[in-house]
Write an enzyme that holds these catalytic residues in place. Sequence first.
Site, PDB file in Angstrom:
ATOM      1  N   HIS A 476      -0.710   3.746  -2.549  1.00  0.00           N
ATOM      2  CA  HIS A 476       0.094   3.691  -3.777  1.00  0.00           C
ATOM      3  C   HIS A 476      -0.207   4.854  -4.714  1.00  0.00           C
ATOM      4  O   HIS A 476      -1.244   5.518  -4.618  1.00  0.00           O
ATOM      5  CB  HIS A 476      -0.129   2.357  -4.492  1.00  0.00           C
ATOM      6  CG  HIS A 476      -1.544   2.133  -4.965  1.00  0.00           C
ATOM      7  ND1 HIS A 476      -2.006   2.578  -6.184  1.00  0.00           N
ATOM      8  CD2 HIS A 476      -2.594   1.499  -4.377  1.00  0.00           C
ATOM      9  CE1 HIS A 476      -3.265   2.219  -6.331  1.00  0.00           C
ATOM     10  NE2 HIS A 476      -3.657   1.567  -5.258  1.00  0.00           N
ATOM     11  N   CYS A 495      -7.678  -0.411  -1.616  1.00  0.00           N
ATOM     12  CA  CYS A 495      -6.426   0.267  -1.301  1.00  0.00           C
ATOM     13  C   CYS A 495      -6.592   1.781  -1.450  1.00  0.00           C
ATOM     14  O   CYS A 495      -7.607   2.261  -1.966  1.00  0.00           O
ATOM     15  CB  CYS A 495      -5.298  -0.241  -2.195  1.00  0.00           C
ATOM     16  SG  CYS A 495      -4.753  -1.914  -1.776  1.00  0.00           S
TER      17      CYS A 495
END
Length: 580
Positions: A476, A495
Amino acid sequence: MKPSRAWDRLTQVLVVSMVLVCGSAPSSPIGARTSPSASNPSAARPQELSPEGQTWLRAAIGSGNFADLHWPDFSDYREQVQKIYELNGNLLSWVKGMEPTPQAREVIALLLQADQKGLSADDYDGSKWSGRLDKLKPAARQPSEADAVGFDLALTVCTMRYISDLHIGKVNPKRVAFALDEESKKYDLAEFLKDHVAGAGNVAGVLAQVEPSYPGYRRTLQALQTYVELAKRDDGEQLPAVKKAVAPGDTYPGVPRLTRWLRLVGDLPAGANVPVDPPVYAGPLVEAVKSFQRRHGRDADGRIDALTLADLNVPLSRRVRQMQLTLERWRWMPDSYQKAPIVANIPEVRLRAYDQDFNIRVTMNVVVGRAYGGHNTPVFSDKMQYVVFRPYWEVPPSIIHGEIIPHLVRDPGYLASKGFEVVDGKQTVVSAGTVTPDVLAQLRAGKLFVRQKPGPKNALGLAKFVFPNSYNVYMHDTPSTEFFARSRRDFSHGCIRLEKPADLAAWVLRDNPGWTPDRIRAAMSGDSTQQVNLTHPIPVLILYGTVIVLDDGIVHFYDDIYGHDAALEKVLAKGYPYPR
């Protein structure tokens, strides 16, 4: 018939082997797959065995242990060893007329060169083959059948190990917490040896096809040979310790050693003039240190601080070992790596997207999970399915309980000030303002959840790249762009944060009609959340390699931030049988 002295000796070896057996055999590590090369149809008929020889061979295979091997326990290969002799009608594969076949000699020559592949010749009985060959023709005038059978069994086991190690690695990656699938790559070793090696016209050519074909693997092999030679040339002198960082212009007694070292590893050009009397750290030497720092993932400021000094003092033998561990992981690569993947390398904290010819099309810095606090980014492979522009961030329960609830206890208006809202299981907004005691209690009980509204301040930024997986890990954008300039970039909860999300979006959506860079930027700066499914899902590999050799041949080393190198080294040190 009375057994010969040779059979007596071999039987004693077998008895010792059977005593050493310490458990039942696991299943064979090799499954069926089409093999890469055809055998020579004119292969000679294998050596026949007497009833005594067949009895000994069956007993040896049944025990799964042969004391004459460097690593006697071959129980993990027992089924495959038994299968090849059954396929051969209990005849020998590597001996004809009491003489080693040409293929046997070719295989042995390759086993003796295993170190060039990042393996160890000792693991394949490197020191024993000369003596074994001497016991057969033409060295021995009257070779015994016992010596022939022992030779054949040892070569069968060692060759199976070598092929498997070279093709899929010694250790099953899942046994060291790497979720990479090797099943589709496995060979049926018995059929492979019988059909493609024992009678091959060019054994080296067949086994060359066993290795990974990836350019990065080949470059690492070349670098390994270079560093093995450099390690032989280095005197091992350590640079003197410093109380404070050595800055350009400082006098430093380690300048002579530093000059020799940086010239040896290639950071200091051979023709660079570096005066050593007085030993002033300046000029080309500073630039060489900057080059060294870049290659080791450090800030290239030219200052010799404690971290840079520690890097400079790492023995080259240790760098060789680092390459060997990285080559082991190269062999774990799933087949999806060949299909234009997106690859994030954790120690390097860098992402690359490749085309079908392994050309790099997109590259950028990334931020990965923290090395401390249980937030390691996992190693696994999957397929990217879709991109979300202007995503919501659904806060994981661990962060709700570990970080958000403590904030709410101190400040019930915390969520509203940060752009968060409380929702139920259907994503219906329950509260977007001050959190009441009742809502707080339901958050604690896990009945309500927290999400962050889309926008530039959202923790996921303006784009989220999803490859559904059990770890709930994705890539992201991020508003915290300052971290990308740092040399150490393990700051996330697991992440992967992207430095250039728009560039990656353009690459992954290249086959989606109409998704131009302009349209992507408009979606990221728009007013609504939008999911775009990829026309063709793309393989994603999150990997762990502390050595990277790029197209220019320059070798880069990175810290073992999660300790995976250390863990793998401990497993490998135990020897065969390795965890499969």
